[in-house]
Motif scaffolding. Sequence first.
Motif, PDB file in Angstrom:
ATOM      1  N   VAL A 222     -34.453 -16.992  14.296  1.00  0.00           N
ATOM      2  CA  VAL A 222     -33.769 -16.114  15.237  1.00  0.00           C
ATOM      3  C   VAL A 222     -34.304 -14.696  15.078  1.00  0.00           C
ATOM      4  O   VAL A 222     -34.416 -14.190  13.964  1.00  0.00           O
ATOM      5  N   LYS A 223     -34.649 -14.074  16.185  1.00  0.00           N
ATOM      6  CA  LYS A 223     -35.125 -12.692  16.168  1.00  0.00           C
ATOM      7  C   LYS A 223     -33.897 -11.783  16.189  1.00  0.00           C
ATOM      8  O   LYS A 223     -33.045 -11.903  17.075  1.00  0.00           O
ATOM      9  N   VAL A 224     -33.795 -10.892  15.210  1.00  0.00           N
ATOM     10  CA  VAL A 224     -32.623 -10.034  15.084  1.00  0.00           C
ATOM     11  C   VAL A 224     -32.999  -8.607  15.452  1.00  0.00           C
ATOM     12  O   VAL A 224     -33.980  -8.066  14.966  1.00  0.00           O
ATOM     13  N   TRP A 225     -32.210  -8.039  16.338  1.00  0.00           N
ATOM     14  CA  TRP A 225     -32.363  -6.643  16.717  1.00  0.00           C
ATOM     15  C   TRP A 225     -31.079  -5.949  16.312  1.00  0.00           C
ATOM     16  O   TRP A 225     -30.000  -6.288  16.778  1.00  0.00           O
ATOM     17  N   GLU A 226     -31.179  -5.012  15.394  1.00  0.00           N
ATOM     18  CA  GLU A 226     -29.998  -4.314  14.916  1.00  0.00           C
ATOM     19  C   GLU A 226     -29.880  -2.986  15.634  1.00  0.00           C
ATOM     20  O   GLU A 226     -30.827  -2.220  15.697  1.00  0.00           O
ATOM     21  N   SER A 227     -28.716  -2.731  16.166  1.00  0.00           N
ATOM     22  CA  SER A 227     -28.472  -1.488  16.881  1.00  0.00           C
ATOM     23  C   SER A 227     -28.178  -0.382  15.885  1.00  0.00           C
ATOM     24  O   SER A 227     -27.509  -0.585  14.880  1.00  0.00           O
ATOM     25  N   ASN A 228     -28.672   0.792  16.168  1.00  0.00           N
ATOM     26  CA  ASN A 228     -28.351   1.933  15.321  1.00  0.00           C
ATOM     27  C   ASN A 228     -27.216   2.752  15.922  1.00  0.00           C
ATOM     28  O   ASN A 228     -26.965   3.868  15.522  1.00  0.00           O
ATOM     29  N   LEU A 229     -26.531   2.191  16.888  1.00  0.00           N
ATOM     30  CA  LEU A 229     -25.420   2.884  17.525  1.00  0.00           C
ATOM     31  C   LEU A 229     -24.163   2.731  16.681  1.00  0.00           C
ATOM     32  O   LEU A 229     -23.782   1.638  16.313  1.00  0.00           O
ATOM     33  N   SER A 230     -23.546   3.844  16.378  1.00  0.00           N
ATOM     34  CA  SER A 230     -22.337   3.786  15.561  1.00  0.00           C
ATOM     35  C   SER A 230     -21.107   3.421  16.384  1.00  0.00           C
ATOM     36  O   SER A 230     -20.098   2.992  15.845  1.00  0.00           O
ATOM     37  N   LYS A 231     -21.183   3.553  17.688  1.00  0.00           N
ATOM     38  CA  LYS A 231     -20.035   3.253  18.546  1.00  0.00           C
ATOM     39  C   LYS A 231     -20.323   2.028  19.409  1.00  0.00           C
ATOM     40  O   LYS A 231     -20.109   2.038  20.615  1.00  0.00           O
ATOM     41  N   LEU A 232     -20.795   0.976  18.777  1.00  0.00           N
ATOM     42  CA  LEU A 232     -21.191  -0.226  19.496  1.00  0.00           C
ATOM     43  C   LEU A 232     -20.041  -0.829  20.299  1.00  0.00           C
ATOM     44  O   LEU A 232     -20.241  -1.359  21.388  1.00  0.00           O
ATOM     45  N   ASP A 233     -18.813  -0.716  19.791  1.00  0.00           N
ATOM     46  CA  ASP A 233     -17.655  -1.281  20.483  1.00  0.00           C
ATOM     47  C   ASP A 233     -17.370  -0.592  21.803  1.00  0.00           C
ATOM     48  O   ASP A 233     -16.697  -1.145  22.663  1.00  0.00           O
ATOM     49  N   GLU A 234     -17.888   0.628  21.969  1.00  0.00           N
ATOM     50  CA  GLU A 234     -17.600   1.389  23.174  1.00  0.00           C
ATOM     51  C   GLU A 234     -18.650   1.182  24.271  1.00  0.00           C
ATOM     52  O   GLU A 234     -18.538   1.768  25.342  1.00  0.00           O
ATOM     53  N   LEU A 235     -19.658   0.358  24.004  1.00  0.00           N
ATOM     54  CA  LEU A 235     -20.670   0.107  25.023  1.00  0.00           C
ATOM     55  C   LEU A 235     -20.064  -0.640  26.203  1.00  0.00           C
ATOM     56  O   LEU A 235     -19.205  -1.498  26.035  1.00  0.00           O
ATOM     57  N   THR A 236     -20.538  -0.322  27.374  1.00  0.00           N
ATOM     58  CA  THR A 236     -20.039  -0.977  28.573  1.00  0.00           C
ATOM     59  C   THR A 236     -21.050  -2.015  29.042  1.00  0.00           C
ATOM     60  O   THR A 236     -22.178  -2.072  28.558  1.00  0.00           O
TER      61      THR A 236
END
Length: 62
Positions: free
Chosen positions: A25-39
Amino acid sequence: MTTLTIDIPDNNTEEVLAQLAKLGVKVWESNLSKLDELTEEDYKRHFRHKSEITRKNLHKHL
């Protein structure tokens, strides 16, 4: 390719990432600290951009 967004508990992150890597599985980790707020629009914008880059790279190889 199917894209999934998952939440991994902090105490299991390394173990889960290792298992995903074993499965290819290719994993892309987000560096966004507010990931829950993404729309939904944020996700669409991101993947539209990624698809344009992929399309341009594909044209180079044709």
